[in-house]
Design a protein around this motif. Sequence first.
Motif, PDB file in Angstrom:
ATOM      1  N   VAL A   1      -0.722  26.118   6.708  1.00  8.36           N
ATOM      2  CA  VAL A   1      -0.481  24.863   5.996  1.00  8.36           C
ATOM      3  C   VAL A   1       0.600  24.071   6.713  1.00  8.36           C
ATOM      4  O   VAL A   1       1.667  24.601   7.030  1.00  8.36           O
ATOM      5  CB  VAL A   1      -0.057  25.128   4.537  1.00  8.36           C
ATOM      6  N   LEU A   2       0.317  22.810   6.955  1.00  7.23           N
ATOM      7  CA  LEU A   2       1.276  21.927   7.607  1.00  7.23           C
ATOM      8  C   LEU A   2       1.596  20.783   6.657  1.00  7.23           C
ATOM      9  O   LEU A   2       0.690  20.110   6.168  1.00  7.23           O
ATOM     10  CB  LEU A   2       0.689  21.371   8.907  1.00  7.23           C
ATOM     11  N   SER A   3       2.863  20.569   6.384  1.00 11.84           N
ATOM     12  CA  SER A   3       3.286  19.497   5.486  1.00 11.84           C
ATOM     13  C   SER A   3       4.357  18.659   6.162  1.00 11.84           C
ATOM     14  O   SER A   3       5.187  19.178   6.904  1.00 11.84           O
ATOM     15  CB  SER A   3       3.870  20.079   4.199  1.00 11.84           C
TER      16      SER A   3
ATOM     17  N   THR B   1       7.345  17.225  16.191  1.00 13.19           N
ATOM     18  CA  THR B   1       6.763  18.560  16.274  1.00 13.19           C
ATOM     19  C   THR B   1       7.014  19.295  14.968  1.00 13.19           C
ATOM     20  O   THR B   1       8.137  19.310  14.475  1.00 13.19           O
ATOM     21  CB  THR B   1       7.414  19.339  17.440  1.00 13.19           C
ATOM     22  N   HIS B   2       5.973  19.888  14.430  1.00 14.94           N
ATOM     23  CA  HIS B   2       6.076  20.631  13.168  1.00 14.94           C
ATOM     24  C   HIS B   2       5.372  21.967  13.323  1.00 14.94           C
ATOM     25  O   HIS B   2       4.477  22.116  14.148  1.00 14.94           O
ATOM     26  CB  HIS B   2       5.433  19.847  12.025  1.00 14.94           C
TER      27      HIS B   2
ATOM     28  N   TYR C   1      -2.523  19.085  16.966  1.00 11.09           N
ATOM     29  CA  TYR C   1      -3.030  19.983  17.998  1.00 11.09           C
ATOM     30  C   TYR C   1      -2.319  21.319  17.897  1.00 11.09           C
ATOM     31  O   TYR C   1      -1.085  21.366  17.834  1.00 11.09           O
ATOM     32  CB  TYR C   1      -2.798  19.374  19.386  1.00 11.09           C
ATOM     33  N   GLY C   2      -3.082  22.399  17.844  1.00  8.50           N
ATOM     34  CA  GLY C   2      -2.506  23.740  17.759  1.00  8.50           C
ATOM     35  C   GLY C   2      -2.224  24.302  19.137  1.00  8.50           C
ATOM     36  O   GLY C   2      -3.146  24.484  19.934  1.00  8.50           O
ATOM     37  N   ASN C   3      -0.961  24.551  19.432  1.00  6.33           N
ATOM     38  CA  ASN C   3      -0.603  25.088  20.750  1.00  6.33           C
ATOM     39  C   ASN C   3      -1.211  26.461  21.005  1.00  6.33           C
ATOM     40  O   ASN C   3      -1.622  26.756  22.111  1.00  6.33           O
ATOM     41  CB  ASN C   3       0.913  25.163  20.907  1.00  6.33           C
TER      42      ASN C   3
END
Length: 50
Positions: free
Chosen positions: A13-15, A5-6, A33-35
């Motif tokens: 931005v997701l890294s 989980t990130h 997937y965006g909660n």
Amino acid sequence: MSLGTHRATADGVLSFVLDTAGVAPGDYAVVGYGNRSEMQVVNILTVTAS
């Protein structure tokens, strides 16, 4: 394999770092997937022999 989980930054931005050692060459789907947004994103990761 699970990437865990990130959380994205405030800018969306997701890294993450992915170690492909021991992963067989081929194409893999990386799914996010965006909660909150309930948005799903699919990217293809291609692993080649090193």
